[in-house]
Design a protein around this motif. Sequence first.
Motif, mmCIF file in Angstrom:
data_model
loop_
_atom_site.group_PDB
_atom_site.id
_atom_site.type_symbol
_atom_site.label_atom_id
_atom_site.label_comp_id
_atom_site.label_asym_id
_atom_site.label_seq_id
_atom_site.Cartn_x
_atom_site.Cartn_y
_atom_site.Cartn_z
ATOM 1 N N LEU A 1 -50.845 -66.165 90.356
ATOM 2 C CA LEU A 1 -50.430 -65.694 91.681
ATOM 3 C C LEU A 1 -51.067 -66.528 92.784
ATOM 4 C CD1 LEU A 1 -50.502 -61.819 91.258
ATOM 5 C CD2 LEU A 1 -48.505 -63.209 91.801
ATOM 6 N N LYS A 2 -52.324 -66.897 92.627
ATOM 7 C CA LYS A 2 -53.029 -67.686 93.634
ATOM 8 C C LYS A 2 -52.419 -69.076 93.814
ATOM 9 C CE LYS A 2 -57.521 -65.453 93.101
ATOM 10 N NZ LYS A 2 -58.913 -65.616 92.618
ATOM 11 N N GLU A 3 -51.754 -69.596 92.787
ATOM 12 C CA GLU A 3 -51.168 -70.940 92.830
ATOM 13 C C GLU A 3 -49.872 -71.008 93.637
ATOM 14 O OE1 GLU A 3 -50.664 -71.816 88.701
ATOM 15 O OE2 GLU A 3 -52.803 -72.177 88.378
ATOM 16 N N HIS A 4 -49.351 -69.879 94.036
ATOM 17 C CA HIS A 4 -48.069 -69.826 94.752
ATOM 18 C C HIS A 4 -48.270 -69.199 96.124
ATOM 19 C CE1 HIS A 4 -47.043 -70.228 90.520
ATOM 20 N NE2 HIS A 4 -45.930 -70.814 90.938
ATOM 21 N N ASP A 5 -47.413 -69.594 97.070
ATOM 22 C CA ASP A 5 -47.552 -69.019 98.400
ATOM 23 C C ASP A 5 -46.437 -68.044 98.758
ATOM 24 O OD1 ASP A 5 -47.082 -72.334 99.775
ATOM 25 O OD2 ASP A 5 -45.614 -71.009 98.864
ATOM 26 N N ALA A 6 -45.583 -67.716 97.790
ATOM 27 C CA ALA A 6 -44.530 -66.729 97.997
ATOM 28 C C ALA A 6 -44.138 -66.149 96.641
ATOM 29 C CB ALA A 6 -43.333 -67.364 98.685
ATOM 30 N N LEU A 7 -43.503 -64.981 96.683
ATOM 31 C CA LEU A 7 -43.146 -64.269 95.454
ATOM 32 C C LEU A 7 -41.693 -63.804 95.482
ATOM 33 C CD1 LEU A 7 -46.246 -61.888 95.288
ATOM 34 C CD2 LEU A 7 -45.879 -63.949 93.903
ATOM 35 N N ALA A 8 -41.113 -63.717 94.291
ATOM 36 C CA ALA A 8 -39.815 -63.062 94.109
ATOM 37 C C ALA A 8 -39.889 -62.309 92.777
ATOM 38 C CB ALA A 8 -38.681 -64.073 94.085
ATOM 39 N N PHE A 9 -39.430 -61.076 92.797
ATOM 40 C CA PHE A 9 -39.362 -60.260 91.592
ATOM 41 C C PHE A 9 -37.894 -59.977 91.330
ATOM 42 C CE2 PHE A 9 -43.493 -59.335 93.473
ATOM 43 C CZ PHE A 9 -44.335 -59.470 92.377
ATOM 44 N N ILE A 10 -37.421 -60.312 90.127
ATOM 45 C CA ILE A 10 -36.007 -60.113 89.782
ATOM 46 C C ILE A 10 -35.964 -59.224 88.557
ATOM 47 C CG2 ILE A 10 -33.838 -61.234 89.174
ATOM 48 C CD1 ILE A 10 -34.827 -63.703 90.715
ATOM 49 N N PHE A 11 -35.238 -58.100 88.678
ATOM 50 C CA PHE A 11 -35.314 -57.064 87.646
ATOM 51 C C PHE A 11 -34.111 -56.130 87.722
ATOM 52 C CE2 PHE A 11 -37.343 -55.762 91.518
ATOM 53 C CZ PHE A 11 -36.926 -54.457 91.727
ATOM 54 N N PRO A 12 -33.770 -55.498 86.592
ATOM 55 C CA PRO A 12 -32.744 -54.458 86.624
ATOM 56 C C PRO A 12 -33.357 -53.167 87.158
ATOM 57 C CG PRO A 12 -33.587 -54.693 84.409
ATOM 58 C CD PRO A 12 -34.258 -55.753 85.237
ATOM 59 N N LEU A 13 -32.543 -52.379 87.805
ATOM 60 C CA LEU A 13 -32.981 -51.070 88.284
ATOM 61 C C LEU A 13 -32.725 -50.072 87.155
ATOM 62 C CD1 LEU A 13 -34.020 -49.584 90.798
ATOM 63 C CD2 LEU A 13 -31.636 -49.096 91.366
ATOM 64 N N TRP A 14 -33.802 -49.534 86.607
ATOM 65 C CA TRP A 14 -33.711 -48.559 85.512
ATOM 66 C C TRP A 14 -34.330 -47.253 85.974
ATOM 67 C CZ3 TRP A 14 -35.676 -52.363 81.215
ATOM 68 C CH2 TRP A 14 -34.630 -53.225 80.854
ATOM 69 N N TRP A 15 -33.563 -46.179 85.893
ATOM 70 C CA TRP A 15 -34.030 -44.859 86.325
ATOM 71 C C TRP A 15 -34.519 -44.902 87.768
ATOM 72 C CZ3 TRP A 15 -32.520 -40.697 83.935
ATOM 73 C CH2 TRP A 15 -32.206 -40.775 82.588
ATOM 74 N N TRP A 16 -33.803 -45.671 88.598
ATOM 75 C CA TRP A 16 -34.092 -45.773 90.023
ATOM 76 C C TRP A 16 -35.494 -46.334 90.279
ATOM 77 C CZ3 TRP A 16 -29.403 -45.494 91.468
ATOM 78 C CH2 TRP A 16 -28.541 -44.604 90.869
ATOM 79 N N HIS A 17 -35.935 -47.199 89.395
ATOM 80 C CA HIS A 17 -37.295 -47.724 89.526
ATOM 81 C C HIS A 17 -37.396 -49.082 88.840
ATOM 82 C CE1 HIS A 17 -41.589 -47.578 90.112
ATOM 83 N NE2 HIS A 17 -41.523 -46.332 90.541
ATOM 84 N N LEU A 18 -38.592 -49.651 88.917
ATOM 85 C CA LEU A 18 -38.895 -50.899 88.221
ATOM 86 C C LEU A 18 -38.893 -50.664 86.716
ATOM 87 C CD1 LEU A 18 -42.077 -51.890 90.289
ATOM 88 C CD2 LEU A 18 -39.765 -52.777 90.617
ATOM 89 N N PRO A 19 -38.503 -51.651 85.928
ATOM 90 C CA PRO A 19 -38.687 -51.546 84.478
ATOM 91 C C PRO A 19 -40.182 -51.403 84.158
ATOM 92 C CG PRO A 19 -37.333 -53.458 85.029
ATOM 93 C CD PRO A 19 -37.886 -52.927 86.319
ATOM 94 N N ALA A 20 -40.502 -50.746 83.062
ATOM 95 C CA ALA A 20 -41.902 -50.499 82.689
ATOM 96 C C ALA A 20 -42.705 -51.794 82.614
ATOM 97 C CB ALA A 20 -41.963 -49.747 81.358
#
Length: 190
Positions: free
Chosen positions: A74-93
């Motif tokens: 995480l420290k090596e990057h200056d921005a983030l993107a999280f790509i994921f399916p919506l499962w049970w109206w939430h983040l995957p486990a």
Amino acid sequence: MNVLTVVSHPRKDSLTFQAADRFVQGLADAGHSYSILDLHGIGFDPVLRGVDEPDMAAAEQTFSPEVETEMRRLKEHDALAFIFPLWWWHLPAMLKGYIDRVMNNGFAYGSNHLHHQHVLWLSLAGVSKAQMDKRNYGETISHLLNVGIADYCGLRNSKVEFLYETVGAEPGHYETLLQQAYRLGVDYAK
């Protein structure tokens, strides 16, 4: 900008990974660099164990080698993107466990905060926008991600985007979704 793109899906042939590929293509076309972190691919363990449990009383906390590795990433990057399916109206486990373990006290909140300039949460929803809006799911999920996680970790520039109707659609619709993912990459820091 150097963007860490965290992808959470158990299948490499999923629409989630196709969207991730198009998103990073957009990043590259806009002049950004990126790395893809496939949580399932690296065998990340999402279970929070005692060694990584937040210790609010500790001035400095040590973590498991796996979590320390991810903190360095995480420290090596200056921005983030999280790509994921919506499962049970939430983040995957898997992704929830990554956040629980890695975005920890003293690193992401508490005495320190994340340094990233931007964060994008790109969620693939099987339902339509109207179905999401019916019970304010989109607004609730956006608040959880933008305020409950990003803002708490010091990330002021956080945005949630949804790709809708990802299940059982016509092939042309999938291409529209992938084009949307590409545009989000191109327009990432705008």
